[in-house]
Design an enzyme around this catalytic site. Structure first.
Site, short mmCIF file in Angstrom:
data_model
loop_
_atom_site.label_atom_id
_atom_site.label_comp_id
_atom_site.label_asym_id
_atom_site.label_seq_id
_atom_site.Cartn_x
_atom_site.Cartn_y
_atom_site.Cartn_z
N CYS A 55 57.40 34.69 41.37
CA CYS A 55 57.44 35.29 40.03
C CYS A 55 58.87 35.33 39.48
CB CYS A 55 56.87 36.70 40.07
SG CYS A 55 55.16 36.78 40.65
N VAL A 92 49.90 21.69 57.62
CA VAL A 92 48.60 21.60 58.30
C VAL A 92 47.73 20.62 57.52
CG1 VAL A 92 46.51 22.84 58.96
CG2 VAL A 92 48.75 23.89 59.30
N ASP A 297 46.87 33.19 46.53
CA ASP A 297 46.44 32.40 45.38
C ASP A 297 45.33 31.41 45.69
OD1 ASP A 297 48.44 33.77 44.13
OD2 ASP A 297 49.74 32.04 43.75
N ASN A 319 50.33 40.02 48.39
CA ASN A 319 50.91 40.92 49.40
C ASN A 319 49.88 41.93 49.91
OD1 ASN A 319 54.01 40.61 49.85
ND2 ASN A 319 53.70 40.17 47.68
N ARG A 456 41.46 57.66 21.80
CA ARG A 456 40.80 58.51 20.80
C ARG A 456 40.11 57.66 19.74
NH1 ARG A 456 44.97 62.82 18.50
NH2 ARG A 456 43.13 63.37 17.29
#
Length: 466
Positions: A55, A92, A297, A319, A456
């Site tokens: 970020c 991987v 993600d 996280n 309101r």
């Protein structure tokens, strides 16, 4: 327990795919619960960096954050010092679910090895969407998702003589990168296929973002469908074409969103949702699997407002996913109940925030709603520094249940969305919100906070439709 040689290991092995927020949070939490004599942890990361703030990349590119390393929360060496075997530059390439093992390739040498696991965490993140059109893979065309991406963009900016930049897309990344490039001294054009920037807002709220971007010197082009990226004789991008025009470009940044990076999981036969993300249960365990978890993600999560699965790629979620996964993989128990879709950003000094559903979200899931928009100020109107703020609120027509809030304003506006996020999570009605006991003093708020004023007005609209 399994091993490459068929023998039995004396301790369990947790394998983590992905070395950023979700993956390393999971590894670290599992290590807190179980020592290295009980649990071996092996993590694979194909990039050069671990545990960093994606970020923060636009602010690093724009110069607000002076050094890349300030975005790194924990280095590979720090993870290794905690008995986590973090293998960098290792990708991987295959998950053998039946055999309980993964195949990994050293990115630099090409060497491949199999590593058995007792427990597996998939935290492969997301990848920037690249349009399928001519020139999309040309040099100087950048997605911005990782620190490696950010470094590549900075390298391009440092080696480019021209000063024309085009940002394709006007979501969070697109808007933030446009401002970063303005700060770098570029002439910036943003091409947006939507009616207004920030499609996470309703268009009436997005219009205020448009005005702020224009005020910053950004050329904002809405309803613009990019058709191709034009390249020169050297193969580098020179312009971006839409159906109506061409825009000169020495550098192009793609800000058209991301997709879950789940090709690896899909090849392994693991379940994906409608948005391409892995599907998990409340414990972040991949559905149908007893010893495989996924987070960050690359997963879809439950939207607590609509009741549907969504893909919301944010570091806050990643996280939290990691903490839940690490607790469960380490022998404890934790759950991740879902999200309400809260996000905040800025362009120049304009703060932009939203939580819950937009109008089109509510329509898509069949909810009848009312909405109200109010203009207020961040502080008491007579107090120095009071700045304007617009709050839009949606509520379910029949019940008055809060459905969503959008806020656009100057200093002090953005984080007010947290009030609404808590109310959404609690399932509050807008009428009940009006009684919230919020803090008040003239330097911080009018006597009626703008969120309560919106509540309101929305409550009155609900009453009128009963």
């Amino acid at each position: 327990m399994s091993s490459a040689s068929g023998g039995r290991r004396a301790r369990e092995r947790l394998v983590v795919i992905g070395g950023d927020a979700a993956g390393m949070s999971a590894a670290s939490q599992a290590r807190r619960l179980k020592g290295p004599d009980e649990l071996e942890i092996v993590a694979f990361e194909r990039g050069h960096f671990s545990s960093y703030s994606a970020c923060g990349i636009p602010y690093w590119v724009g110069g607000d954050v002076p050094e890349r390393d300030r975005l790194i929360a924990r280095t590979p060496e720090e993870h290794r010092s905690r008995d986590i075997d973090l293998r960098m530059r290792t990708e991987v390439t295959e998950i053998d679910v039946d055999g309980g093992r993964v195949r990994a390739r050293d990115v630099d040498s090409g060497t491949e090895t199999w590593t058995p696991y007792d427990k597996l965490v998939i935290a492969t993140g997301a990848r920037p969407i690249r349009p399928d059109m001519p020139g999309a893979d040309a040099p100087s065309v950048h997605g911005v998702q990782t620190l490696d991406d950010g470094q590549a963009l900075l390298d391009t900016l440092g080696g480019t003589r021209g000063r024309h930049a085009v940002v394709v897309g006007a979501g969070y990344i697109g808007v933030e990168m446009a401002e970063a490039l303005i700060n770098r001294g570029y002439e910036v054009t943003v091409l947006n296929r939507g009616r207004e920037p920030m499609s996470t807002l309703d268009p009436d709220m997005g219009r205020m973002v448009h005005e702020a971007m224009t005020g910053l010197g950004i050329t904002m082009v809405n309803d613009a469908e990019v058709t191709k990226l034009l390249t020169g004789d050297d193969g580098r991008v020179r312009a971006v074409a839409t159906e109506d025009a061409e825009y000169p470009a020495d550098v192009v940044v793609l800000g058209i969103g991301v997709r879950p990076e789940t090709a690896l999981a899909a090849r392994a036969g693991l379940p994906l949702g409608a948005h391409g993300g892995l599907l998990t249960d409340l414990a972040m365990r991949v559905r149908g699997q007893g010893n495989i978890w996924a987070g960050g993600d690359c997963v879809e999560v439950l939207d607590l407002v609509s009741g549907q699965e969504r893909h919301i790629p944010l570091g806050t979620h990643a996280n939290k996913h990691g903490q839940v996964i690490g607790t469960n993989a380490g022998g404890g128990y934790a759950t991740f109940p879902g999200v309400v879709g809260t996000a905040v950003s800025k362009v120049c000094d304009l703060e932009i925030a939203r939580t819950g559903l937009r109008e089109k979200d509510a329509l898509r899931v069949g909810l009848r709603f009312v909405s109200a928009t109010v203009e207020s100020t961040s502080r008491a109107g007579y107090y120095p520094g009071a700045s304007p703020m617009t709050v839009k609120m949606l509520a379910e027509r029949r019940t008055g249940r809060l459905l969503g809030v959008q806020i656009v304003g100057r200093e002090g506006a953005g984080k007010r969305v947290d009030i609404a996020a808590v109310a959404l999570t609690a399932g509050m009605t807008v009428e009940r919100m009006t009684a919230l006991d919020l803090g008040y003093a003239p330097p911080f708020s009018p006597v009626w906070d703008p969120v309560l004023v919106a509540a309101r007005k929305t409550a009155r609209a609900v009453e009128q439709h009963r």
